[in-house]
Design a protein around this motif. Structure first.
Motif, short mmCIF file in Angstrom:
data_model
loop_
_atom_site.label_atom_id
_atom_site.label_comp_id
_atom_site.label_asym_id
_atom_site.label_seq_id
_atom_site.Cartn_x
_atom_site.Cartn_y
_atom_site.Cartn_z
N SER A 98 44.00 10.15 -2.80
CA SER A 98 45.04 11.34 -1.91
C SER A 98 45.84 11.91 -2.85
O SER A 98 45.82 13.23 -2.61
CB SER A 98 46.08 9.95 -1.13
OG SER A 98 45.43 9.40 -0.35
N ASP A 151 48.01 21.26 8.00
CA ASP A 151 46.51 20.87 8.01
C ASP A 151 46.01 22.51 8.26
O ASP A 151 46.32 23.27 9.25
CB ASP A 151 45.94 20.20 9.29
CG ASP A 151 44.69 19.87 9.18
OD1 ASP A 151 43.83 20.77 9.55
OD2 ASP A 151 44.23 18.60 9.03
N TYR A 209 49.10 12.39 6.48
CA TYR A 209 47.78 11.92 6.08
C TYR A 209 47.97 10.52 5.75
O TYR A 209 46.99 9.75 5.90
CB TYR A 209 47.06 12.82 5.15
CG TYR A 209 46.61 14.00 5.69
CD1 TYR A 209 46.52 14.72 6.87
CD2 TYR A 209 45.38 14.53 4.88
CE1 TYR A 209 45.92 15.79 7.30
CE2 TYR A 209 44.76 15.72 5.26
CZ TYR A 209 44.72 16.38 6.48
OH TYR A 209 44.15 17.30 6.52
#
Length: 146
Positions: free
Chosen positions: A34, A64, A73
């Protein structure tokens, strides 16, 4: 006291060692992945979650590029600190952070695997409403500011 702090060169390595419970590991991407991914998505933030001075979790959120909306996310709390209310408080801080941004949208979106019952209950408890299944197989939920 729960706080969100930016991931920096001082805390990123500690952050990548946070782990979910064994049975949760198939539900979330690693923090290392991530942190790397966020380097290539303009406008995304990676945040460490602290209880006082103890690192307890990780989050990643932003606009996004595909739909122009805020998405969360990632949200994870280390297995040692789950069930103590840290996740709920961290989510409130994330929602508050997004709500105070100049480019905020009217909703926040997130997705989770359909068989992740704990996520389903948690997100409902903090105000997200499930809206359906995404083409990529995740259940999608939204939080509305209105």
């Amino acid at each position: 006291m729960i706080t969100l702090r930016t991931i920096t060169k001082l805390n990123w390595e500690e952050c990548i060692h946070l782990k979910t419970k064994q049975e949760q590991q198939s539900f979330i991407t690693s923090n290392l992945y991530s942190i790397a991914e966020a380097q290539f998505i303009p406008g995304f933030s990676t945040k460490s979650i602290y209880f006082e001075e103890i690192l307890v979790g990780f989050s990643m959120y932003g606009i996004d590029p595909d739909d122009g909306n805020y998405w969360i996310y990632r949200l994870m709390i280390d297995e040692r600190y789950q069930g103590l209310g840290y996740g709920k408080r961290a989510m409130q801080l994330i929602i508050n952070d997004i709500s105070n941004k100049e480019d905020r949208t009217d909703v926040i979106w997130l997705g989770y695997k359909p068989n992740n019952e704990d996520a389903k209950k948690f997100y409902k408890k903090v105000g997200f409403q499930e809206v359906g299944l995404a083409p990529w197989g995740e259940l999608i939920a939204k939080y509305s500011f209105a």
